[in-house]
Enzyme design. Structure first.
Site, PDB file in Angstrom:
ATOM      1  N   LYS A  55      -4.820 -10.996  -5.942  1.00 34.74           N
ATOM      2  CA  LYS A  55      -6.506 -11.526  -5.142  1.00 34.74           C
ATOM      3  C   LYS A  55      -7.330 -10.129  -5.594  1.00 34.74           C
ATOM      4  O   LYS A  55      -6.440  -8.890  -5.357  1.00 34.74           O
ATOM      5  CB  LYS A  55      -5.565 -10.783  -3.129  1.00 34.74           C
ATOM      6  CG  LYS A  55      -6.356 -10.289  -2.791  1.00 34.74           C
ATOM      7  CD  LYS A  55      -6.133  -9.844  -1.058  1.00 34.74           C
ATOM      8  CE  LYS A  55      -5.946  -8.670  -1.112  1.00 34.74           C
ATOM      9  NZ  LYS A  55      -7.822  -8.708  -0.409  1.00 34.74           N
ATOM     10  N   LYS A  88     -10.936  -4.443  -3.049  1.00 34.78           N
ATOM     11  CA  LYS A  88     -11.712  -3.488  -3.247  1.00 34.78           C
ATOM     12  C   LYS A  88     -10.862  -2.394  -3.784  1.00 34.78           C
ATOM     13  O   LYS A  88     -11.956  -1.479  -4.488  1.00 34.78           O
ATOM     14  CB  LYS A  88     -12.162  -3.058  -1.556  1.00 34.78           C
ATOM     15  CG  LYS A  88     -13.462  -3.621  -1.283  1.00 34.78           C
ATOM     16  CD  LYS A  88     -14.326  -2.696   0.104  1.00 34.78           C
ATOM     17  CE  LYS A  88     -13.765  -3.708   1.468  1.00 34.78           C
ATOM     18  NZ  LYS A  88     -12.789  -3.407   2.049  1.00 34.78           N
ATOM     19  N   LYS A 101       0.816  -1.456  -0.388  1.00 33.74           N
ATOM     20  CA  LYS A 101      -0.099  -0.049   0.190  1.00 33.74           C
ATOM     21  C   LYS A 101       0.629   1.016  -0.219  1.00 33.74           C
ATOM     22  O   LYS A 101       0.607   2.034  -0.553  1.00 33.74           O
ATOM     23  CB  LYS A 101      -0.387  -0.068   0.923  1.00 33.74           C
ATOM     24  CG  LYS A 101      -2.012  -1.143   0.214  1.00 33.74           C
ATOM     25  CD  LYS A 101      -3.425  -0.722   2.128  1.00 33.74           C
ATOM     26  CE  LYS A 101      -4.404  -1.681   1.568  1.00 33.74           C
ATOM     27  NZ  LYS A 101      -5.791  -1.709   2.431  1.00 33.74           N
TER      28      LYS A 101
HETATM   29  P1  ATP Z   1      -8.966  -3.424   0.236  1.00 31.65           P
HETATM   30  O1  ATP Z   1      -8.555  -3.595  -0.832  1.00 31.65           O
HETATM   31  O2  ATP Z   1      -9.810  -1.262   0.595  1.00 31.65           O
HETATM   32  O3  ATP Z   1      -8.018  -3.407   1.517  1.00 31.65           O
HETATM   33  P2  ATP Z   1     -10.054  -5.224   1.195  1.00 31.65           P
HETATM   34  O4  ATP Z   1     -10.821  -6.169  -0.673  1.00 31.65           O
HETATM   35  O5  ATP Z   1      -8.774  -6.201   0.997  1.00 31.65           O
HETATM   36  O6  ATP Z   1     -10.044  -3.917   0.616  1.00 31.65           O
HETATM   37  P3  ATP Z   1     -11.162  -6.064   3.731  1.00 31.65           P
HETATM   38  O7  ATP Z   1     -11.742  -5.016   3.728  1.00 31.65           O
HETATM   39  O8  ATP Z   1      -9.834  -5.552   3.349  1.00 31.65           O
HETATM   40  O9  ATP Z   1     -11.563  -6.562   1.690  1.00 31.65           O
HETATM   41  O10 ATP Z   1     -10.996  -7.361   3.628  1.00 31.65           O
HETATM   42  C1  ATP Z   1     -12.383  -7.771   4.717  1.00 31.65           C
HETATM   43  C2  ATP Z   1     -11.870  -9.357   4.708  1.00 31.65           C
HETATM   44  O11 ATP Z   1     -12.393  -9.859   3.019  1.00 31.65           O
HETATM   45  C3  ATP Z   1     -10.784  -9.653   5.617  1.00 31.65           C
HETATM   46  O12 ATP Z   1     -11.312 -10.502   6.137  1.00 31.65           O
HETATM   47  C4  ATP Z   1     -10.240 -10.163   4.090  1.00 31.65           C
HETATM   48  O13 ATP Z   1      -9.382 -11.120   4.577  1.00 31.65           O
HETATM   49  C5  ATP Z   1     -11.288 -10.718   3.295  1.00 31.65           C
HETATM   50  N1  ATP Z   1     -10.747 -10.537   1.548  1.00 31.65           N
HETATM   51  C6  ATP Z   1     -10.081  -9.590   0.618  1.00 31.65           C
HETATM   52  N2  ATP Z   1     -10.222 -10.122  -0.415  1.00 31.65           N
HETATM   53  C7  ATP Z   1      -9.676 -10.745  -0.359  1.00 31.65           C
HETATM   54  C8  ATP Z   1     -10.307 -12.051  -1.501  1.00 31.65           C
HETATM   55  N3  ATP Z   1      -9.610 -11.737  -2.497  1.00 31.65           N
HETATM   56  N4  ATP Z   1      -9.777 -13.202  -0.905  1.00 31.65           N
HETATM   57  C9  ATP Z   1     -10.673 -13.858   0.153  1.00 31.65           C
HETATM   58  N5  ATP Z   1     -11.008 -13.099   1.329  1.00 31.65           N
HETATM   59  C10 ATP Z   1     -11.070 -11.807   1.362  1.00 31.65           C
END
Ligand code: ATP
Ligand code: LTN
Length: 329
Positions: free
Chosen positions: A193, A196, A112
């Site tokens: 991965k 969001k 990040k």
């Molecule tokens: P950002 O990109 O803003 O960091 P994110 O999509 O990674 O967001 P988070 O809010 O960080 O989402 O994660 C919320 C939950 O979803 C956490 O438990 C995280 O481990 C899970 N998660 C996020 N992305 C994935 C993915 N690609 N596959 C499985 N679990 C995920």
């Protein structure tokens, strides 16, 4: 007494099927077995700039989505992190026992920080605030996706160091990963991965995407040059599509092999799209019903805060006593 669970999601963008399959789907299932607290972690979201009006909107949207997927506010507490000051308070106390070197080597920090022109201190402190979320409630279990494992290990290290310096205070939390779906990859790039905050119109399927958009995104997903599914030699894109199907359908490995072996990619994509659309439809329907009930989400969030505040305050009191901070009144 039931063991306690804490987990959270940042209101930093549109919730996607990775968040659902990696985290929320499992939260729904463990509500009877554990005393659950699920957080909308807005203080984490602001570690990178968020438009204030959009953030406010995302917090309510996320709360409504928690309810729509099946989090039951009678059994579980849904909270907004910033409405409970003890999260930030405990984070400061934990910051003071955390070596900077533990933070600079976190992989999420490194990736990040590399994407920012100026790196805010909050991005570095991010995992300490996450440790505070978990330790504040003395949570034994933290159900998350694969990307958060390193942060929970750090939480354990911080708890251990605190306990060593000031005496037994914190419960050691355990990570709980889903068997299938712990790491859903981007549809446009199955090496990264699904996230969001990754841009791209075909990167992620959002939980609120309309059916035609879901179908279009899945039909355009990156695969490889082979024509059909071969379980002995799966490329990352096909493997990801199969994982998405399996996690939604809750099929065994044997069922997956029997059904998909030799299937052409175009048919595989069609069936994945059908499955995702069918599973998201009732969630979307409930979501719109909830958003049409004025005041309901606010009431749930207020009730959540009221329920967990005594637990949070007890931990703050204990930590203050242990550290010698003022507890005179
Ligand atoms: P950002 O990109 O803003 O960091 P994110 O999509 O990674 O967001 P988070 O809010 O960080 O989402 O994660 C919320 C939950 O979803 C956490 O438990 C995280 O481990 C899970 N998660 C996020 N992305 C994935 C993915 N690609 N596959 C499985 N679990 C995920
Ligand atoms: N860092 C997590 C969100 C998060 C969290 C937590 C998860 C904040 N506090 C406590 C579990 C427990 C993320 O980005 N997924």
């Amino acid at each position: 007494m039931k063991p306690r669970v804490f987990s959270g999601v940042q209101p930093s963008g549109d919730l996607h099927i990775g968040n659902y399959l990696g985290a929320l789907k499992h939260w729904v299932k463990i509500q009877d077995e554990y005393e659950c607290i699920f957080g909308i972690v807005d203080l984490h979201a602001i570690t990178v700039y968020q438009d204030p009006a959009q953030l406010r909107n995302k917090i309510e949207e996320l709360a409504a989505l928690f309810l729509a997927v099946g989090i039951d506010p009678q059994r579980s507490s849904i909270i907004v992190q910033s409405s409970i000051p003890a999260h930030a308070e405990l984070a400061w106390m934990l910051t003071c026992v955390t070596p900077v070197g533990w933070l600079t080597r976190m992989t999420q920090y490194k990736s990040k920080a590399a994407a920012q022109e100026t790196v805010g201190d909050g991005l570095l402190q991010y995992p300490v605030l996450m440790a505070a979320d978990i330790l504040l409630y003395q949570a034994q279990v933290v159900p998350v996706g694969d990307d958060q494992v390193q942060h929970i290990e750090l939480t354990r290290d911080i708890a251990q160091r605190f306990n060593h310096l000031y005496g037994e205070t914190f419960v050691m939390p355990e990570t709980r990963l889903p068997v299938v779906g712990a790491r859903i990859m981007g549809l446009d790039n199955p090496e990264a991965k699904m996230s969001k905050s990754t841009p791209g119109s075909h990167h992620a399927v959002a939980l609120l995407d309309p059916p035609d958009v879901i179908r279009q995104k899945i039909m355009r997903a990156t695969t490889d040059s082979k024509p059909a599914v071969d379980f002995d030699d799966l490329g990352p894109g096909v493997r990801n599509l199969l994982t998405i199907f399996q996690a939604f359908a809750e099929w065994s490995d044997e069922q997956m092999r029997a059904h998909f072996t030799g299937m052409r990619y175009s048919e595989l994509k069609k069936q994945v799209a059908d499955m995702v659309i069918a599973c998201l439809e009732p969630i979307q329907k409930r979501y719109h019903e909830i958003r049409n009930e004025p005041g309901y989400v606010t009431q749930v969030l207020r009730q959540g805060a009221e329920r967990v505040t005594p637990i949070a305050n007890a931990t703050i009191r204990l930590v203050k006593e242990r550290m010698g901070l003022y507890t005179g009144f």
